[in-house]
Design a protein around this motif. Structure first.
Motif, short mmCIF file in Angstrom:
data_model
loop_
_atom_site.label_atom_id
_atom_site.label_comp_id
_atom_site.label_asym_id
_atom_site.label_seq_id
_atom_site.Cartn_x
_atom_site.Cartn_y
_atom_site.Cartn_z
N THR A 157 -3.92 -10.47 -27.13
CA THR A 157 -4.94 -10.92 -26.07
C THR A 157 -6.12 -11.14 -26.52
O THR A 157 -6.57 -10.90 -27.56
CB THR A 157 -5.01 -9.55 -25.08
OG1 THR A 157 -5.33 -8.53 -26.07
CG2 THR A 157 -3.64 -9.30 -24.62
N ARG A 158 -6.97 -11.64 -25.65
CA ARG A 158 -8.34 -12.21 -26.08
C ARG A 158 -9.33 -10.88 -26.45
O ARG A 158 -9.30 -9.98 -25.62
CB ARG A 158 -9.10 -12.92 -24.85
CG ARG A 158 -10.03 -13.65 -24.99
CD ARG A 158 -10.26 -14.93 -25.40
NE ARG A 158 -11.57 -15.49 -25.35
CZ ARG A 158 -12.16 -16.38 -26.01
NH1 ARG A 158 -11.32 -16.51 -27.26
NH2 ARG A 158 -13.08 -17.02 -25.91
N MET A 184 -7.08 -17.11 -28.10
CA MET A 184 -6.58 -17.38 -26.61
C MET A 184 -5.11 -17.13 -26.71
O MET A 184 -4.52 -17.49 -27.39
CB MET A 184 -7.14 -18.72 -26.15
CG MET A 184 -8.64 -18.72 -26.30
SD MET A 184 -9.26 -20.45 -25.72
CE MET A 184 -8.69 -21.52 -26.96
N ARG A 217 -9.79 -17.88 -21.33
CA ARG A 217 -8.54 -16.75 -22.02
C ARG A 217 -7.26 -17.45 -22.36
O ARG A 217 -6.89 -16.89 -23.23
CB ARG A 217 -8.62 -15.87 -20.92
CG ARG A 217 -9.65 -15.21 -20.42
CD ARG A 217 -9.59 -14.09 -19.15
NE ARG A 217 -8.60 -14.78 -18.12
CZ ARG A 217 -7.72 -14.17 -17.49
NH1 ARG A 217 -7.02 -13.20 -18.13
NH2 ARG A 217 -6.97 -14.88 -16.51
N GLY A 251 -10.08 -18.97 -15.96
CA GLY A 251 -10.33 -18.97 -17.52
C GLY A 251 -9.16 -19.45 -18.04
O GLY A 251 -9.03 -19.44 -19.35
#
Ligand SMILES: CC/C=C\CC(=O)SCCNC(=O)CCNC(=O)[C@H](O)C(C)(C)COP(=O)(O)OP(=O)(O)OC[C@H]1O[C@@H](n2cnc3c(N)ncnc32)[C@H](O)[C@@H]1OP(=O)(O)O
Length: 229
Positions: A227-228, A137, A89, A53
Motif C-alpha cells: 500500500t502507499r 502506488m 494513491r 487519489g
C-alpha cells in the motif's frame, strides 16, 4: 544481481540503486530521464482525480501505442510526477485507442539504429519496468485491447490486471513468434504472475491469450502486495 530479484514494497521508494549501475549503466533514474525530452504532443493523457487519489494514464499514440523512446520517456516522467504527488494513491494505465492497449516495443526503434540509440532505447524500456514495478502506488492495467509482447510486460508489471473480453484481443509474451527471445526479466515478471509452467509453455509457443483463457490461467488473480506508505 538480476532484474528478477528486485523486490516490491521495500522501505525505499525506488528499487535498489545498485541495479542501475549493474544493468543500466551509470546511475540513475532521474538523470537518465532529465537528459531526454519528451515530444511536444503528449502520447499519454494523465488525469488525477483529487477526490479519490486515483490517476488514469491513457495511452494516445496512434496507430498502436507502440513503446517508442518518446513514449517511454513520457511514461516515466508522468509516473514519476504522480509518485511525487502524495495525494495520488493509485494509477490506472489504459488506452485511448480502440482495440489496442499497446503493440509492445516500437519495432522501428530496433531497426537500423546506432548502437548508442539502441542503448538509450533499451535503457528506457528498463526504466519503464523499474518505475512501474517499484512504484509505491497501487497500479492497475485496464487492458482494453490487444497487448502483445512489451504491452503485455507493462500489464504484467502492474499489481492488478483487468481485460476487456473480446475474441480479437490477445495478451501474451509472443516474442518467440517474432523469432526473438523474451529477455529473462520479461519472463520473470510473467512467472511472478502465472507461475513457471504456464510461462514456460507460453514463451515456448509465443502464445497470445484471450481474456477468458488468461482468466483461467490466473493472469487476473494477482493481489496488491503493498500500500502507499
Ligand atoms: C527483446 C525484446 C523483444 C520484444 C518486445 C516487443 O515488444 S517486440 C514488439 C512486438 N509486437 C508485436 O508483435 C505486435 C505487432 N503488431 C500487431 O500484432 C498488430 O499490429 C496489432 C497490435 C494487433 C494491431 O493490429 P491492427 O490490425 O489493428 O493494426 P496493423 O497491424 O495494421 O498495424 C497498424 C500500424 O502499426 C504498425 N505497428 C504495429 N505494431 C507495431 C510495433 N510493435 N512497433 C511499431 N509499429 C507497429 C504497423 O506496422 C502498421 O503500420 P503502417 O505504417 O500503418 O503499415
Amino acid at each position: 544481481m538480476g532484474f528478477g530479484t528486485v523486490s516490491r514494497g521495500g522501505s525505499s521508494r525506488w528499487p535498489d540503486q545498485r541495479l542501475c549501475t549493474v544493468e543500466m549503466g551509470p546511475p540513475c533514474h532521474t538523470s537518465c530521464l532529465s537528459r531526454r525530452k519528451s515530444s511536444s504532443s503528449p502520447k499519454i493523457k494523465v488525469d488525477l482525480d483529487s477526490s479519490t487519489g486515483i490517476a488514469v494514464m491513457k495511452f494516445q499514440s496512434p496507430p498502436v501505442n507502440s513503446l517508442s523512446l518518446d513514449f517511454l520517456t513520457e511514461f516515466c516522467i508522468s509516473l514519476e510526477k504522480l509518485e511525487m504527488d502524495r495525494s495520488c494513491r493509485g494509477v490506472v494505465v489504459t488506452s485511448a485507442l480502440p482495440k489496442i492497449f499497446s503493440a509492445g516495443l516500437d519495432i522501428m526503434e530496433m531497426y537500423g539504429k546506432s548502437p548508442e540509440r539502441c542503448g538509450e532505447f533499451w535503457k528506457a524500456v528498463q526504466e519503464m519496468w523499474l518505475k512501474l514495478y517499484g512504484s509505491n502506488m497501487v497500479t492497475i492495467a485496464a487492458i482494453n485491447g490487444s497487448s502483445p509482447a512489451g504491452g503485455c510486460l507493462m500489464a504484467l508489471t502492474c499489481d492488478y490486471r483487468i481485460m476487456a473480453e473480446n475474441p480479437r484481443y490477445g495478451i501474451g509474451l509472443n516474442e518467440t513468434q517474432l523469432g526473438i527471445v523474451a529477455p529473462f526479466w520479461f519472463k520473470d515478471t510473467m512467472v511472478n504472475t502465472v507461475g513457471h509452467r504456464t510461462t514456460e509453455l507460453a514463451l515456448e509457443l509465443g502464445l497470445l491469450y484471450s481474456a477468458p483463457d488468461a482468466l483461467r490461467l490466473a493472469w487476473w488473480t494477482s493481489w496488491c502486495r503493498r500500500t502507499r506508505c
